[in-house]
Design an enzyme around this catalytic site. Sequence first.
Site, mmCIF file in Angstrom:
data_model
loop_
_atom_site.group_PDB
_atom_site.id
_atom_site.type_symbol
_atom_site.label_atom_id
_atom_site.label_comp_id
_atom_site.label_asym_id
_atom_site.label_seq_id
_atom_site.Cartn_x
_atom_site.Cartn_y
_atom_site.Cartn_z
ATOM 1 N N SER A 79 10.686 -34.295 54.984
ATOM 2 C CA SER A 79 10.495 -32.788 55.348
ATOM 3 C C SER A 79 9.629 -32.588 56.227
ATOM 4 O O SER A 79 9.568 -33.103 57.464
ATOM 5 C CB SER A 79 10.477 -32.162 53.997
ATOM 6 O OG SER A 79 10.983 -30.679 54.486
ATOM 7 N N ASP A 178 22.048 -29.732 52.604
ATOM 8 C CA ASP A 178 20.590 -29.343 52.373
ATOM 9 C C ASP A 178 20.500 -27.992 52.716
ATOM 10 O O ASP A 178 21.099 -27.180 53.678
ATOM 11 C CB ASP A 178 19.983 -30.186 53.826
ATOM 12 C CG ASP A 178 18.344 -30.122 53.640
ATOM 13 O OD1 ASP A 178 17.836 -28.925 53.089
ATOM 14 O OD2 ASP A 178 17.718 -31.015 53.987
ATOM 15 N N HIS A 208 18.533 -31.107 50.072
ATOM 16 C CA HIS A 208 17.122 -31.237 50.642
ATOM 17 C C HIS A 208 16.483 -32.346 50.212
ATOM 18 O O HIS A 208 15.759 -33.365 50.970
ATOM 19 C CB HIS A 208 16.226 -30.145 50.492
ATOM 20 C CG HIS A 208 14.932 -30.226 51.599
ATOM 21 N ND1 HIS A 208 15.088 -30.304 52.813
ATOM 22 C CD2 HIS A 208 13.762 -29.855 51.474
ATOM 23 C CE1 HIS A 208 13.808 -30.544 53.367
ATOM 24 N NE2 HIS A 208 13.120 -30.227 52.539
#
Length: 234
Positions: A79, A178, A208
């Site tokens: 991320s 996601d 995610h």
Amino acid sequence: MKTGVLCIHGFTGGPYEVQPFVEFLQERTDWTIIVPTLPGHGETLELKKITAENWLMAAELALRKLQKEVDQVYVVGFSMGGIIAMYLATRYPISKLVLLSAAAKYIYPAQLLQDIKEMAKEAVEGKLEDNILYKRYSSKWRETPIRATFEFIRLVRIVEPYYSQIKIPVCLVQGKKDGIVPYTTAEFLFDQIGSEEKELIFSETGKHHICYCDDCEDWFHRASKFLNKKGADN
């Protein structure tokens, strides 16, 4: 040749976000693997006075320390950690990158709404406490200052102009479900990154937190194979 791996977690997260992949690599290699906790992060968030530069500097210091102990370094970023990983790749001699749900673009409303609907359904059924997403983020949504979110966005903008300068081998892993980062982000990065050697792996069921998806073992093996592949620098 001694290999080190720097793993970088995401915004409002911690080392647990990449832990399953870390354990997978630890079981199969003799690599030195470190997973620092970025400033303001961990089980308790203290983000009010933290800036994008604080996160970048912490990652740089961890990388410099690791580079003194090994001959080559791979960087794995999840991320926001994927954005930091790309930043490091433009400034330091890194051998390979693995970018997990890299947050070059963020908030995919349709899937986020679906995740919230699932939470609501489980709440009605009395199962909400079993929802991993809820457990991790119910408190963090309340604890995250708006200023910290702007710092995250600023970090993305700091790094974005330099994607084309990344020339080392890169493996991108992205979940198609996601709710935070649109899955098309991985395709965008794949096109923007200047590397000749790059690989794009999609998880059909992945959300995610890609290290916890149902088919994570599949991409664990593929990403590990990418890292183990011998190249000119290995």
